[in-house]
Motif scaffolding. Sequence first.
Motif, PDB file in Angstrom:
ATOM      1  N   CYS A 148     105.231 -73.299  -2.964  1.00  0.00           N
ATOM      2  CA  CYS A 148     106.241 -74.333  -3.215  1.00  0.00           C
ATOM      3  C   CYS A 148     106.591 -75.073  -1.928  1.00  0.00           C
ATOM      4  O   CYS A 148     106.563 -76.307  -1.876  1.00  0.00           O
ATOM      5  N   LEU A 149     106.910 -74.316  -0.879  1.00  0.00           N
ATOM      6  CA  LEU A 149     107.248 -74.934   0.400  1.00  0.00           C
ATOM      7  C   LEU A 149     106.052 -75.670   0.988  1.00  0.00           C
ATOM      8  O   LEU A 149     106.186 -76.775   1.525  1.00  0.00           O
ATOM      9  N   THR A 150     104.885 -75.060   0.873  1.00  0.00           N
ATOM     10  CA  THR A 150     103.670 -75.700   1.386  1.00  0.00           C
ATOM     11  C   THR A 150     103.412 -77.016   0.667  1.00  0.00           C
ATOM     12  O   THR A 150     103.056 -78.023   1.291  1.00  0.00           O
ATOM     13  N   GLY A 151     103.598 -77.013  -0.645  1.00  0.00           N
ATOM     14  CA  GLY A 151     103.391 -78.228  -1.430  1.00  0.00           C
ATOM     15  C   GLY A 151     104.370 -79.327  -1.067  1.00  0.00           C
ATOM     16  O   GLY A 151     103.994 -80.503  -0.951  1.00  0.00           O
ATOM     17  N   ILE A 152     105.631 -78.948  -0.877  1.00  0.00           N
ATOM     18  CA  ILE A 152     106.654 -79.941  -0.535  1.00  0.00           C
ATOM     19  C   ILE A 152     106.351 -80.587   0.812  1.00  0.00           C
ATOM     20  O   ILE A 152     106.340 -81.820   0.941  1.00  0.00           O
ATOM     21  N   TYR A 153     106.090 -79.753   1.816  1.00  0.00           N
ATOM     22  CA  TYR A 153     105.839 -80.303   3.150  1.00  0.00           C
ATOM     23  C   TYR A 153     104.505 -81.054   3.212  1.00  0.00           C
ATOM     24  O   TYR A 153     104.370 -82.029   3.960  1.00  0.00           O
ATOM     25  N   GLY A 154     103.535 -80.609   2.421  1.00  0.00           N
ATOM     26  CA  GLY A 154     102.269 -81.333   2.362  1.00  0.00           C
ATOM     27  C   GLY A 154     102.462 -82.724   1.781  1.00  0.00           C
ATOM     28  O   GLY A 154     101.929 -83.717   2.300  1.00  0.00           O
ATOM     29  N   HIS A 205     111.539 -90.815  11.192  1.00  0.00           N
ATOM     30  CA  HIS A 205     110.551 -90.220  10.289  1.00  0.00           C
ATOM     31  C   HIS A 205     109.259 -89.876  11.035  1.00  0.00           C
ATOM     32  O   HIS A 205     108.662 -88.817  10.799  1.00  0.00           O
ATOM     33  N   SER A 206     108.831 -90.763  11.914  1.00  0.00           N
ATOM     34  CA  SER A 206     107.569 -90.548  12.630  1.00  0.00           C
ATOM     35  C   SER A 206     107.639 -89.313  13.520  1.00  0.00           C
ATOM     36  O   SER A 206     106.707 -88.494  13.542  1.00  0.00           O
ATOM     37  N   VAL A 207     108.743 -89.172  14.251  1.00  0.00           N
ATOM     38  CA  VAL A 207     108.904 -88.007  15.122  1.00  0.00           C
ATOM     39  C   VAL A 207     108.948 -86.728  14.291  1.00  0.00           C
ATOM     40  O   VAL A 207     108.320 -85.718  14.640  1.00  0.00           O
ATOM     41  N   PHE A 208     109.674 -86.779  13.186  1.00  0.00           N
ATOM     42  CA  PHE A 208     109.748 -85.593  12.325  1.00  0.00           C
ATOM     43  C   PHE A 208     108.382 -85.242  11.741  1.00  0.00           C
ATOM     44  O   PHE A 208     107.993 -84.062  11.697  1.00  0.00           O
ATOM     45  N   LEU A 209     107.650 -86.249  11.297  1.00  0.00           N
ATOM     46  CA  LEU A 209     106.339 -86.002  10.684  1.00  0.00           C
ATOM     47  C   LEU A 209     105.368 -85.350  11.661  1.00  0.00           C
ATOM     48  O   LEU A 209     104.458 -84.624  11.249  1.00  0.00           O
ATOM     49  N   LEU A 210     105.567 -85.593  12.951  1.00  0.00           N
ATOM     50  CA  LEU A 210     104.716 -84.946  13.958  1.00  0.00           C
ATOM     51  C   LEU A 210     104.910 -83.428  13.969  1.00  0.00           C
ATOM     52  O   LEU A 210     104.012 -82.685  14.387  1.00  0.00           O
ATOM     53  N   THR A 211     106.077 -82.966  13.512  1.00  0.00           N
ATOM     54  CA  THR A 211     106.351 -81.523  13.512  1.00  0.00           C
ATOM     55  C   THR A 211     105.921 -80.843  12.211  1.00  0.00           C
ATOM     56  O   THR A 211     105.811 -79.612  12.171  1.00  0.00           O
ATOM     57  N   VAL A 212     105.692 -81.628  11.168  1.00  0.00           N
ATOM     58  CA  VAL A 212     105.364 -81.050   9.859  1.00  0.00           C
ATOM     59  C   VAL A 212     104.063 -80.244   9.870  1.00  0.00           C
ATOM     60  O   VAL A 212     104.003 -79.165   9.258  1.00  0.00           O
ATOM     61  N   PRO A 213     102.990 -80.709  10.532  1.00  0.00           N
ATOM     62  CA  PRO A 213     101.763 -79.893  10.552  1.00  0.00           C
ATOM     63  C   PRO A 213     101.982 -78.486  11.104  1.00  0.00           C
ATOM     64  O   PRO A 213     101.319 -77.536  10.658  1.00  0.00           O
ATOM     65  N   PHE A 214     102.902 -78.339  12.049  1.00  0.00           N
ATOM     66  CA  PHE A 214     103.179 -77.011  12.603  1.00  0.00           C
ATOM     67  C   PHE A 214     103.887 -76.133  11.571  1.00  0.00           C
ATOM     68  O   PHE A 214     103.640 -74.922  11.508  1.00  0.00           O
ATOM     69  N   ARG A 215     104.757 -76.739  10.771  1.00  0.00           N
ATOM     70  CA  ARG A 215     105.392 -76.001   9.677  1.00  0.00           C
ATOM     71  C   ARG A 215     104.347 -75.554   8.662  1.00  0.00           C
ATOM     72  O   ARG A 215     104.373 -74.414   8.189  1.00  0.00           O
ATOM     73  N   LEU A 216     103.457 -76.457   8.323  1.00  0.00           N
ATOM     74  CA  LEU A 216     102.417 -76.130   7.346  1.00  0.00           C
ATOM     75  C   LEU A 216     101.507 -75.019   7.863  1.00  0.00           C
ATOM     76  O   LEU A 216     101.117 -74.118   7.107  1.00  0.00           O
ATOM     77  N   THR A 217     101.184 -75.084   9.142  1.00  0.00           N
ATOM     78  CA  THR A 217     100.350 -74.035   9.744  1.00  0.00           C
ATOM     79  C   THR A 217     101.031 -72.674   9.629  1.00  0.00           C
ATOM     80  O   THR A 217     100.396 -71.666   9.289  1.00  0.00           O
ATOM     81  N   ASP A 231     107.040 -64.011  16.189  1.00  0.00           N
ATOM     82  CA  ASP A 231     106.015 -64.235  15.165  1.00  0.00           C
ATOM     83  C   ASP A 231     106.579 -64.891  13.909  1.00  0.00           C
ATOM     84  O   ASP A 231     105.830 -65.421  13.091  1.00  0.00           O
ATOM     85  N   ASN A 232     107.901 -64.823  13.741  1.00  0.00           N
ATOM     86  CA  ASN A 232     108.558 -65.416  12.577  1.00  0.00           C
ATOM     87  C   ASN A 232     109.448 -66.561  13.035  1.00  0.00           C
ATOM     88  O   ASN A 232     110.309 -66.376  13.899  1.00  0.00           O
ATOM     89  N   CYS A 233     109.237 -67.715  12.442  1.00  0.00           N
ATOM     90  CA  CYS A 233     109.998 -68.895  12.851  1.00  0.00           C
ATOM     91  C   CYS A 233     110.988 -69.304  11.756  1.00  0.00           C
ATOM     92  O   CYS A 233     110.879 -68.866  10.609  1.00  0.00           O
ATOM     93  N   PHE A 234     111.938 -70.144  12.147  1.00  0.00           N
ATOM     94  CA  PHE A 234     112.921 -70.743  11.234  1.00  0.00           C
ATOM     95  C   PHE A 234     113.862 -69.705  10.628  1.00  0.00           C
ATOM     96  O   PHE A 234     114.346 -69.876   9.514  1.00  0.00           O
ATOM     97  N   ASN A 235     114.138 -68.634  11.357  1.00  0.00           N
ATOM     98  CA  ASN A 235     115.047 -67.598  10.858  1.00  0.00           C
ATOM     99  C   ASN A 235     116.270 -67.463  11.764  1.00  0.00           C
ATOM    100  O   ASN A 235     116.589 -66.379  12.240  1.00  0.00           O
ATOM    101  N   PHE A 236     116.954 -68.580  11.997  1.00  0.00           N
ATOM    102  CA  PHE A 236     118.078 -68.565  12.924  1.00  0.00           C
ATOM    103  C   PHE A 236     119.418 -68.403  12.208  1.00  0.00           C
ATOM    104  O   PHE A 236     120.445 -68.884  12.679  1.00  0.00           O
ATOM    105  N   HIS A 237     119.396 -67.729  11.059  1.00  0.00           N
ATOM    106  CA  HIS A 237     120.619 -67.544  10.283  1.00  0.00           C
ATOM    107  C   HIS A 237     121.638 -66.657  10.991  1.00  0.00           C
ATOM    108  O   HIS A 237     122.829 -66.697  10.684  1.00  0.00           O
TER     109      HIS A 237
END
Length: 301
Positions: free
Chosen positions: A15-21, A58-70, A160-166
């Motif tokens: 689901c997340l992969t599809g959204i960001y893709g 949008h352009s700056v943000f889109l540059l970071t999306v491939p890293f999220r997808l990876t 090794d785990n990203c985006f977990n800054f809760h």
Amino acid sequence: MSANNSSCTPILTSCLTGIYGAVLIGGLVGVISILFLLVKMNTRSVTTTAVVNLVVVHSVFLLTVPFRLTYLIKQKWTFGLPFCKFVSAMLHIHMYLTFLFYLVILVIRYLIFFKRKDKVEFYRKLHAVAASAGLWLLVIVIMVPLIASQYGSLDVYDTDNCFNFHKELAWAYVRVINYLIVAVVIAIALILLVFQIFIIMSMVRKLRHSLLSHQEFWAQLKNLFFIGVIMVCFLPYQLFRIYYLYTVALSSDCNSDIAYYNEIFLSVTAISCFDLLLFVLGGSHWFKQKIIDLWNYLFCH
């Protein structure tokens, strides 16, 4: 005191992969499409300046999306914790800067409507450039030091785990800041919606069947695109954020379901990158003709 929440890794699904893709593809198409339209727009217009800055965001943000997808595909972060913080923060920065530029565009158009002006523009092109440069300088001066020194710095995180800054939310002042941001965004969104409904209804009552022949109506119709993006992409996340902040504050352990839903709502905010496509579509003759055909069908039959 330090947060005692355990490490929380949301379930990584297609689901997340599809959204960001979809965001990456749609966003790139939108950026490319809007560039052709910007060539024909008035460069001294405040609205055009806001749109240009929107393209940059949008352009700056889109540059970071491939890293999220990876990361979503490999399920392991290999780019280092500092860059993880940047990519994570960029999603939030993108959301709030996009919201800010929407606000500028909508307020300018509301001023044009209520003050009966043809347009609001800078005196010279240089002023538009200076305003944009000043804004980005302010963002860099404020946001970069904050991200580097504060974001994800209140606890120890797995590289090794990203985006977990809760865990940051276990601190009271962090939650207060988040609650304030949520309250401000929701309040502004609702105010914008009320203004837009009032303007549309006023135009319908005044112009009635000649509505579609007025350029101002089409400008206000474009406003509905921005309002729609706010309501569909941003508002659900802000509303869920209230529950998320409350849950994290009360829980000593991670709730994977809550964390996962938070990631889903957060990923939906990235769909705002499609706004450029909507902006281009809204200015097309084909779109206007479809609206006219629909209007004639509804009121002439």
